[in-house]
Design an enzyme around this catalytic site. Structure first.
Site, PDB file in Angstrom:
ATOM      1  N   LYS A  57      41.212  30.641  33.769  1.00 46.59           N
ATOM      2  CA  LYS A  57      42.381  30.819  34.273  1.00 46.59           C
ATOM      3  C   LYS A  57      42.975  29.443  34.631  1.00 46.59           C
ATOM      4  O   LYS A  57      44.085  29.285  34.270  1.00 46.59           O
ATOM      5  CB  LYS A  57      42.261  31.558  35.735  1.00 46.59           C
ATOM      6  CG  LYS A  57      41.903  33.104  35.428  1.00 46.59           C
ATOM      7  CD  LYS A  57      41.804  33.699  36.700  1.00 46.59           C
ATOM      8  CE  LYS A  57      40.900  33.599  37.653  1.00 46.59           C
ATOM      9  NZ  LYS A  57      39.717  34.478  37.643  1.00 46.59           N
ATOM     10  N   HIS A  79      42.177  26.611  43.138  1.00 47.12           N
ATOM     11  CA  HIS A  79      41.338  27.932  42.838  1.00 47.12           C
ATOM     12  C   HIS A  79      40.328  27.752  43.855  1.00 47.12           C
ATOM     13  O   HIS A  79      39.713  26.845  43.984  1.00 47.12           O
ATOM     14  CB  HIS A  79      41.124  28.077  41.499  1.00 47.12           C
ATOM     15  CG  HIS A  79      40.673  29.808  41.257  1.00 47.12           C
ATOM     16  ND1 HIS A  79      41.704  30.349  40.781  1.00 47.12           N
ATOM     17  CD2 HIS A  79      39.850  30.350  41.262  1.00 47.12           C
ATOM     18  CE1 HIS A  79      41.166  31.674  40.593  1.00 47.12           C
ATOM     19  NE2 HIS A  79      40.065  31.744  40.787  1.00 47.12           N
ATOM     20  N   ARG A 133      31.994  42.430  36.481  1.00 49.59           N
ATOM     21  CA  ARG A 133      31.296  41.766  37.304  1.00 49.59           C
ATOM     22  C   ARG A 133      31.189  42.076  38.715  1.00 49.59           C
ATOM     23  O   ARG A 133      30.001  42.231  39.383  1.00 49.59           O
ATOM     24  CB  ARG A 133      31.589  40.148  37.330  1.00 49.59           C
ATOM     25  CG  ARG A 133      30.903  39.411  35.954  1.00 49.59           C
ATOM     26  CD  ARG A 133      31.728  38.208  36.084  1.00 49.59           C
ATOM     27  NE  ARG A 133      31.235  37.428  36.754  1.00 49.59           N
ATOM     28  CZ  ARG A 133      31.953  36.298  37.536  1.00 49.59           C
ATOM     29  NH1 ARG A 133      33.314  36.317  37.092  1.00 49.59           N
ATOM     30  NH2 ARG A 133      31.535  35.688  38.615  1.00 49.59           N
ATOM     31  N   SER A 180      34.756  31.977  34.544  1.00 50.21           N
ATOM     32  CA  SER A 180      36.050  32.708  35.081  1.00 50.21           C
ATOM     33  C   SER A 180      37.069  31.860  35.794  1.00 50.21           C
ATOM     34  O   SER A 180      38.465  31.965  35.311  1.00 50.21           O
ATOM     35  CB  SER A 180      35.468  33.743  36.088  1.00 50.21           C
ATOM     36  OG  SER A 180      36.372  34.247  36.838  1.00 50.21           O
ATOM     37  N   ASP A 193      39.031  37.522  30.843  1.00 54.69           N
ATOM     38  CA  ASP A 193      38.658  37.238  32.475  1.00 54.69           C
ATOM     39  C   ASP A 193      38.769  38.537  33.200  1.00 54.69           C
ATOM     40  O   ASP A 193      37.908  39.036  33.803  1.00 54.69           O
ATOM     41  CB  ASP A 193      39.172  35.982  32.965  1.00 54.69           C
ATOM     42  CG  ASP A 193      38.645  35.865  34.604  1.00 54.69           C
ATOM     43  OD1 ASP A 193      37.455  35.898  34.672  1.00 54.69           O
ATOM     44  OD2 ASP A 193      39.666  36.011  35.362  1.00 54.69           O
TER      45      ASP A 193
END
Ligand code: URA
Length: 454
Positions: A193, A88, A174, A189, A167
């Site tokens: 995930k 990520h 956000r 966040s 999320d």
């Protein structure tokens, strides 16, 4: 899910507003209530701003993460026997690493089941990029995701009503309320995930520089440590690299343009920092969980790109997700194209010294590549190709960018924004390193970990 009796979400906001810690149970009720639609957007937005301004403690960050994971199902991927890697990025400009990494790692014998995000603020999102491929779906149900990873070796999907729904909801809120660039909010966040999906190794690309949410390597290192700490709390293995985002990583900024660039890289037709970083992550993965020696891992990754095998894997992934596989043969013919193309030329002597990559990301977003409001549609075709690199090019009247736009006025505006984002100079320029450093996790299972604190 109804809110617990006697629970008033305004108390959570008030505590954070006043700089106090929120009790774990209240934070959990707030997050689960928001995911279930029982806490309205405006209440959650006020909390996010209070958290942005006053921060969250380590314990609050862990609780927020846990509540986000628990807002949906988890996907242990127990049936996959290959080493499972997740990856990520914290968000950047022209950051197409996932598009290259996922099929590349799958080609190297690893399994990649990845939950990605949409564009956030000035940064692009992998889901938006992939969805520029005609037909491609990212709303895979948990069983579909698992089946695809078994068959193809990689799948990239969105969080959904089943997976980490909190999320999904908080992320778009956000984006719409200028509360993205916060270490605890990004860490929760990203890691929610990653923790919702089973993997043997989580690789994190924590961006630092003008195009990142964290503008300095030091601030990015704080985020890297926070993510790695959350992983280790959960008894999960993670490695985080702080990497350069002081300029766009590749050349393309915008959804279809970035897919086309990824295809060229996967076919071994292009070079540059985006390829280098994708190879660095594949090397790390293969070294850490594949037991392959680092240099051998690197050359295997390079070979998978140069032979075109990684591109074939990408084709299979696209096809499995319902997309048009011919995008691998002819990206420009299959992907949507903008009506207007406008070249931008440099305006004087010298070499590119710095570039405000966030401004370039914003320029692409204003063309229609990103969202101004929650739920806005994006235009997959528009964006900017930004050609020079820091220390190389940009001077004279060379072509420095190509703007892809819906109409002439927006192309004109973006061209102005591109030129305003550059600083040119005559002196030798220090080119920033691609990777500032790696942060690794020791897995601490046992007392103090999240399961014991439950
Ligand atoms: N990527 C995410 O998934 N979440 C963030 O908050 C930022 C980047």
């Amino acid at each position: 899910v109804a809110l617990p009796a006697g629970f008033d979400p305004r108390d959570v906001i008030a505590r954070k507003r006043d700089g106090q810690d929120v009790p774990a149970g209240d934070l959990r009720a707030f997050v689960l209530g928001y995911a279930a639609g029982d806490v309205p957007d405006y209440v959650a937005a006020a909390f996010l701003m209070a958290a942005f301004v006053n921060g969250l403690s380590g314990a609050e960050t862990a609780e927020l993460t846990r509540a986000m994971v628990d807002s949906g199902e988890t996907l242990p991927l127990a049936g996959i026997d290959r080493p499972k890697i997740d990856k990520h990025s914290t968000g950047g400009v022209s950051d197409g690493v996932t598009l290259v990494f996922a099929p590349l790692a799958a080609e190297l014998g690893l399994a990649v089941a990845k939950l990605s995000g949409r564009g956030l603020g000035h940064t692009g999102g992998t889901l938006d990029k992939l969805e520029s491929i005609p037909g491609l779906r990212t709303d895979l149900a948990p069983e579909e995701l698992e089946r695809q990873v078994e068959l193809v070796g990689c799948a990239v999907a969105g969080q959904s009503k089943d997976l980490v729904p909190a999320d999904g909801a908080l992320y778009s809120l956000r984006d719409a309320t200028a509360t993205v660039a916060s270490v605890p909010l990004i860490a929760a966040s990203v890691m929610s995930k990653k923790l919702a999906v089973g993997s043997d190794l989580i690789l994190l690309d924590v961006k630092a520089g003008s195009g990142a949410f964290m503008k300095t390597p030091e601030h990015a290192a704080e985020l890297a440590r926070s993510c790695v700490e959350l992983a280790s709390y959960w008894g999960r293995r993670a490695r985080a690299a702080v990497t350069d985002m002081s300029q766009p990583l590749g050349t393309a900024i915008g959804n279809a343009l970035e897919v086309a660039e990824a295809v060229r890289l996967l076919k071994g037709e292009a070079r540059g920092r985006l390829r280098e970083l994708s190879v660095a992550f594949a090397t790390e993965a293969l070294t850490e969980v594949g037991g392959v020696e680092r240099e051998v891992a690197r050359s295997k990754a390079e070979r998978a790109l140069d032979s075109g095998e990684a591109a074939e894997r990408f084709r299979r992934m696209i096809e499995a997700q319902g997309g048009d596989p011919r995008v691998v043969d002819d990206p420009d013919g299959i992907l949507p194209r903008a009506r207007v193309r406008r070249d931008v030329h440099g305006e004087g002597p010298g070499v590119l010294v710095t570039v405000d990559a966030e401004a370039l990301g914003r320029a692409a977003a204003s063309l229609g590549a990103g969202r101004a409001r929650k739920g806005d549609a994006i235009d997959p075709a528009v964006g900017i190709e930004f050609l020079p690199k820091v220390g190389a090019g940009g001077g004279g009247d060379e072509r420095i960018a190509v703007v892809h736009a819906r109409d002439d006025p927006s192309a004109e505006a973006a061209a102005g924004q591109v030129l305003a984002a550059l600083t040119m100079g005559q002196d030798a320029v220090q080119v920033p390193p691609l990777v500032f450093g790696w942060y690794g996790s020791e897995v601490h299972e046992g007392p103090g970990g999240p399961d014991e604190r439950r």
